[in-house]
Design an enzyme around this catalytic site. Sequence first.
Site, PDB file in Angstrom:
ATOM      1  N   LYS A 111      40.055   5.879  58.208  1.00  0.00           N
ATOM      2  CA  LYS A 111      40.185   5.906  56.543  1.00  0.00           C
ATOM      3  C   LYS A 111      41.028   4.166  56.775  1.00  0.00           C
ATOM      4  O   LYS A 111      41.147   3.797  55.912  1.00  0.00           O
ATOM      5  CB  LYS A 111      41.336   7.409  56.343  1.00  0.00           C
ATOM      6  N   LYS A 192      31.554  14.378  55.991  1.00  0.00           N
ATOM      7  CA  LYS A 192      32.072  15.379  55.884  1.00  0.00           C
ATOM      8  C   LYS A 192      31.760  15.415  54.280  1.00  0.00           C
ATOM      9  O   LYS A 192      32.346  14.249  53.635  1.00  0.00           O
ATOM     10  CB  LYS A 192      33.285  15.742  56.652  1.00  0.00           C
ATOM     11  N   LYS A 195      37.460  15.700  49.120  1.00  0.00           N
ATOM     12  CA  LYS A 195      37.771  16.028  47.621  1.00  0.00           C
ATOM     13  C   LYS A 195      37.725  14.544  47.343  1.00  0.00           C
ATOM     14  O   LYS A 195      37.715  14.109  45.549  1.00  0.00           O
ATOM     15  CB  LYS A 195      38.543  16.956  48.050  1.00  0.00           C
TER      16      LYS A 195
END
Length: 351
Positions: A111, A192, A195
């Site tokens: 990230k 993956k 959201k």
Amino acid sequence: MSRVLSGIQPSGDLHLGNYLGAIRAWVADQDVHDAFYCIVDLHALTLDIDPAALRSRTHDTALDLLAAGLDPERCTLFVQSHVPEHAQMAWLLECTATMGELRRMTQFKDKSAGQDSVRVGLFTYPVLQAADIVLYDAERVPVGDDQRQHLELAREVAGRFNHRFGPVLVVPEAAVPAAGARVMDLQHPERKMSKSVSSPLGTVLMLDSPEEVVRKVKKAVKVNIARNLAANKPAAKAAGVAVTELGVTGGDHEGGVVQRLAGEGAGFQFGHALGAAAFVEDAPVAVIGGGVDEDGGGQTVGGEAGGGFADARVGAFGEDDALQRGEAAEALFLAVKERYGGIRKGHLSPL
């Protein structure tokens, strides 16, 4: 009865990966374990999220969890920031964890890659996650495949704290589903479903209609599924993801699904198979758009009849569970304070 704890970020719309990897197991666990589930709004602050959006998403996530089958009378359901001991325990564990341990966290590496500035919270949030767990004496923690490393950190930090101050924290065990632990994006199978990452065609939302699910899977599957999976060809990754999902929703193992689909290489047939499995086998997921009705069931997508009742239940679970989760967290934290040398509030003498 063992205690189980898990949490979910209100960072966006819930998707099939959330359901298969976590929520479905939560619903089952509330009948066989002392189940604690929290909406981890503090974790969402690692993202650049608007305050009004965070409030709205926290509320909507609560509605979705209720509609998926969580029952405040069978589990403890709460919002993380309502319990101040989460942040307090996180600081104590930050004083126990090491920089080297946090640098090895692959989610932080992924990230933060390519960013000029990274928030400290993104670096330290696995420690807050550990605090969430140990604060409730959780013995069992349902985790997705991508969260195993964080659970191992929680185990390591809890064990180190106990070694230094005496046995006060429960060292948790991971509970990883045999299948569906990590559901990948149908358009980008190297990552993956998420959201917080926009991928309209690659993410199957819990509020999607059966027709929309079929459309998304048809867009992803353009190969002969059985032949390419058997050959382990990279081109079949998205199809393989979908096959795993079909196996999970349909109660079959991946090998059996591939055998059933042999000769059905066209995406059309497979799309209908997955759509039928996801939204017939797991009917509550297909009908939660309008909240829950007075019998605890779902409303059709966009329905209004259950909205008011669902809103009332969202408000109620914060009050009804306040005593249980508040007392549990406070009792554990007071025990921890005694171990590390803290003084009870309002007292100048040691505990």
